[in-house]
Design a protein around this motif. Sequence first.
Motif, PDB file in Angstrom:
ATOM      1  N   MET A 138     -21.318  94.651   7.836  1.00  0.00           N
ATOM      2  CA  MET A 138     -20.735  93.585   7.031  1.00  0.00           C
ATOM      3  C   MET A 138     -21.622  92.344   7.059  1.00  0.00           C
ATOM      4  N   ALA A 139     -22.134  92.000   8.241  1.00  0.00           N
ATOM      5  CA  ALA A 139     -22.981  90.810   8.382  1.00  0.00           C
ATOM      6  C   ALA A 139     -24.301  90.976   7.631  1.00  0.00           C
ATOM      7  N   GLU A 140     -24.916  92.147   7.779  1.00  0.00           N
ATOM      8  CA  GLU A 140     -26.195  92.406   7.104  1.00  0.00           C
ATOM      9  C   GLU A 140     -26.038  92.380   5.590  1.00  0.00           C
ATOM     10  N   THR A 141     -24.979  92.998   5.087  1.00  0.00           N
ATOM     11  CA  THR A 141     -24.739  93.018   3.641  1.00  0.00           C
ATOM     12  C   THR A 141     -24.434  91.621   3.123  1.00  0.00           C
ATOM     13  N   THR A 142     -23.696  90.860   3.899  1.00  0.00           N
ATOM     14  CA  THR A 142     -23.375  89.482   3.509  1.00  0.00           C
ATOM     15  C   THR A 142     -24.641  88.656   3.337  1.00  0.00           C
ATOM     16  N   ARG A 143     -25.613  88.848   4.205  1.00  0.00           N
ATOM     17  CA  ARG A 143     -26.891  88.117   4.083  1.00  0.00           C
ATOM     18  C   ARG A 143     -27.648  88.548   2.833  1.00  0.00           C
ATOM     19  N   THR A 144     -27.442  89.796   2.426  1.00  0.00           N
ATOM     20  CA  THR A 144     -28.167  90.328   1.261  1.00  0.00           C
ATOM     21  C   THR A 144     -27.540  89.881  -0.052  1.00  0.00           C
ATOM     22  N   VAL A 145     -26.218  90.030  -0.171  1.00  0.00           N
ATOM     23  CA  VAL A 145     -25.562  89.752  -1.454  1.00  0.00           C
ATOM     24  C   VAL A 145     -25.157  88.287  -1.596  1.00  0.00           C
ATOM     25  N   SER A 146     -24.997  87.585  -0.485  1.00  0.00           N
ATOM     26  CA  SER A 146     -24.543  86.186  -0.466  1.00  0.00           C
ATOM     27  C   SER A 146     -23.191  86.045  -1.184  1.00  0.00           C
ATOM     28  N   ASP A 147     -22.771  84.820  -1.397  1.00  0.00           N
ATOM     29  CA  ASP A 147     -21.524  84.540  -2.120  1.00  0.00           C
ATOM     30  C   ASP A 147     -20.307  85.265  -1.559  1.00  0.00           C
ATOM     31  N   VAL A 148     -20.280  85.544  -0.261  1.00  0.00           N
ATOM     32  CA  VAL A 148     -19.082  86.088   0.368  1.00  0.00           C
ATOM     33  C   VAL A 148     -18.266  84.906   0.872  1.00  0.00           C
ATOM     34  N   ASP A 149     -17.072  84.719   0.291  1.00  0.00           N
ATOM     35  CA  ASP A 149     -16.275  83.530   0.576  1.00  0.00           C
ATOM     36  C   ASP A 149     -15.405  83.670   1.820  1.00  0.00           C
ATOM     37  N   ILE A 198     -17.943  82.147   8.057  1.00  0.00           N
ATOM     38  CA  ILE A 198     -17.117  82.753   7.008  1.00  0.00           C
ATOM     39  C   ILE A 198     -15.703  82.920   7.558  1.00  0.00           C
ATOM     40  N   PRO A 199     -14.717  82.270   6.946  1.00  0.00           N
ATOM     41  CA  PRO A 199     -13.357  82.367   7.482  1.00  0.00           C
ATOM     42  C   PRO A 199     -12.802  83.786   7.395  1.00  0.00           C
ATOM     43  N   VAL A 200     -12.062  84.144   8.409  1.00  0.00           N
ATOM     44  CA  VAL A 200     -11.402  85.441   8.459  1.00  0.00           C
ATOM     45  C   VAL A 200      -9.900  85.203   8.391  1.00  0.00           C
ATOM     46  N   ARG A 235     -17.113  87.020  -3.719  1.00  0.00           N
ATOM     47  CA  ARG A 235     -16.819  88.273  -3.039  1.00  0.00           C
ATOM     48  C   ARG A 235     -16.027  88.005  -1.769  1.00  0.00           C
ATOM     49  N   PHE A 236     -15.298  89.030  -1.343  1.00  0.00           N
ATOM     50  CA  PHE A 236     -14.701  88.976  -0.007  1.00  0.00           C
ATOM     51  C   PHE A 236     -14.598  90.397   0.544  1.00  0.00           C
ATOM     52  N   TRP A 237     -14.651  90.472   1.861  1.00  0.00           N
ATOM     53  CA  TRP A 237     -14.543  91.754   2.555  1.00  0.00           C
ATOM     54  C   TRP A 237     -13.085  92.091   2.848  1.00  0.00           C
ATOM     55  N   HIS A 238     -12.802  93.389   2.869  1.00  0.00           N
ATOM     56  CA  HIS A 238     -11.532  93.867   3.416  1.00  0.00           C
ATOM     57  C   HIS A 238     -11.847  94.931   4.459  1.00  0.00           C
ATOM     58  N   VAL A 239     -11.508  94.625   5.716  1.00  0.00           N
ATOM     59  CA  VAL A 239     -11.691  95.577   6.808  1.00  0.00           C
ATOM     60  C   VAL A 239     -10.350  95.762   7.496  1.00  0.00           C
ATOM     61  N   GLU A 247     -15.110  91.988  -5.543  1.00  0.00           N
ATOM     62  CA  GLU A 247     -15.594  90.924  -6.415  1.00  0.00           C
ATOM     63  C   GLU A 247     -14.411  90.329  -7.181  1.00  0.00           C
ATOM     64  N   TYR A 248     -14.357  89.003  -7.222  1.00  0.00           N
ATOM     65  CA  TYR A 248     -13.242  88.348  -7.911  1.00  0.00           C
ATOM     66  C   TYR A 248     -13.730  87.089  -8.619  1.00  0.00           C
ATOM     67  N   ASP A 249     -12.927  86.590  -9.535  1.00  0.00           N
ATOM     68  CA  ASP A 249     -13.234  85.373 -10.282  1.00  0.00           C
ATOM     69  C   ASP A 249     -12.654  84.185  -9.528  1.00  0.00           C
ATOM     70  N   ARG A 250     -13.508  83.277  -9.090  1.00  0.00           N
ATOM     71  CA  ARG A 250     -13.045  82.128  -8.305  1.00  0.00           C
ATOM     72  C   ARG A 250     -12.134  81.203  -9.105  1.00  0.00           C
ATOM     73  N   ASP A 251     -12.308  81.155 -10.416  1.00  0.00           N
ATOM     74  CA  ASP A 251     -11.500  80.237 -11.234  1.00  0.00           C
ATOM     75  C   ASP A 251     -10.096  80.771 -11.493  1.00  0.00           C
ATOM     76  N   THR A 252      -9.974  82.085 -11.708  1.00  0.00           N
ATOM     77  CA  THR A 252      -8.682  82.658 -12.102  1.00  0.00           C
ATOM     78  C   THR A 252      -8.040  83.529 -11.025  1.00  0.00           C
ATOM     79  N   GLY A 253      -8.819  83.934 -10.026  1.00  0.00           N
ATOM     80  CA  GLY A 253      -8.311  84.867  -9.021  1.00  0.00           C
ATOM     81  C   GLY A 253      -8.343  86.309  -9.481  1.00  0.00           C
ATOM     82  N   ALA A 254      -8.737  86.557 -10.731  1.00  0.00           N
ATOM     83  CA  ALA A 254      -8.764  87.920 -11.257  1.00  0.00           C
ATOM     84  C   ALA A 254      -9.707  88.793 -10.435  1.00  0.00           C
ATOM     85  N   HIS A 255      -9.259  89.981 -10.095  1.00  0.00           N
ATOM     86  CA  HIS A 255     -10.075  90.926  -9.339  1.00  0.00           C
ATOM     87  C   HIS A 255     -10.879  91.782 -10.318  1.00  0.00           C
TER      88      HIS A 255
END
Length: 456
Positions: free
Chosen positions: A50-61, A101-103, A1-5, A302-310
Amino acid sequence: RFWHVTDFHYDNTYFTDQLSCNDEVPEPGPYGDYWCDSPWKLVKSTVDFMAETTRTVSDVDFIIWTGDTIAHISDRDTSLENNLEILNNVTSALDTALSGIPVYASLGNHDFYPSNQAEGKKSNVYREVGNMWKSWISNQVDRFEEGGFYSAPVPNAPKLRLLALNTNLYYTSNKVTMQQKDPAGQLQWMEKHLGDARAVGEKVILTGHVPPGLLTPDLVDWFHKLHRSGFMKVLLHYADVIAATHFGHDHEDGFKILQNSDGSKSLSQFTAPSVTPWRYRLKTPVGDDVGDPHNPGVRLIEYDRDTGAHLNYHQYFINLTDTNTQNRANWAKLYSFQEAYDVKDMSVGSIKTIFDRMKDGGGKKYSDQYCRFRLVSKKEKVCTDKMRGDIYCGGLLYDVKAAEACVDQYLQRINGAQALAIHIFLVQGNASGIPYYNYWTVRGTIIRQMTSSAAK
């Protein structure tokens, strides 16, 4: 996952001089007002969510932050120093709340001083902001200082890279670069990185502030004509390499396809809604043109880390009226892309399916949702035939003249498909000459015309 703000537009005068407000706001709400840019409480609430949700769902790259952090304030009421201070405040808020988490951040047109004037060469803005973001872009600081753009690897996705662009160089309000064919050499730089990605079998995510696709509805083109052709030529030539593009600037939720004339080369564009609830007001010869109120939003993809597919995105929001009344930001999910539009993913094929349903006035469920979601709201929004045409045509065509011609044809087709036959019901008059009434319907509207008994 990644955020867009995007588009925080923090107004540090909101509770005092209200320099960003487009109307009088005698009782400013704690989290903002639809007429104004964001107070700090709204900025902080967004980052904390964003921070609270990131702790809940994890896997935010990672996080993409696509600019316009400075409020809609005239140049006479701000300065480069003030803009840099605000950028640093929001940078620190994101870095602290989402530590580790890199921005991948881009500048927006309002982040420059003077506003909109992004230079195509080294400048104080690029130097100061590059240093400010060095913990995120590390060895790309020198590249950023040359023109406000850079590349970055995507964490946990070895076959994926990200290009953070400076599309403010092509913005119609930018007078500095309007005569420069390739300001800062960004197009040449894009070609090299996209070509390198193709050579080694990588995919690329493109991000930036000002989007190349048209604002829909309304069909507004944000790019100088000189720059549009070159920019789109690069994008379409490497459409097979580009996983998706993400932009801000519009303040509205939207998506579209960028494609060549026969559709053989195409890529997706997603535009995230703003954090600021600010609605525009433009003076015109016939009165004010006023934008619709819209709520603050932030997006998780949500995206596929192997292919980049969204695969899917979840759009979150707060109802600003309720938030101010309760003095508490109740962030909630507005919708998910897959579920709302009945598609399997965020691919070009899925977006084409959505627009195919909208063709010739069909798929009103989807165009109505587009009209509502663009304002980041659960409330129903009337979507006129013209708006449906703009959404459909602007979703498939990036040239404004081609899109306008498409809308004209669209309206002709749907009008022709509706019943144009005149249905007349005569009400019998008497010998004394009581008028007859002719009733007929044109496109569902009942119209009445009086005729005399002699005309019978």
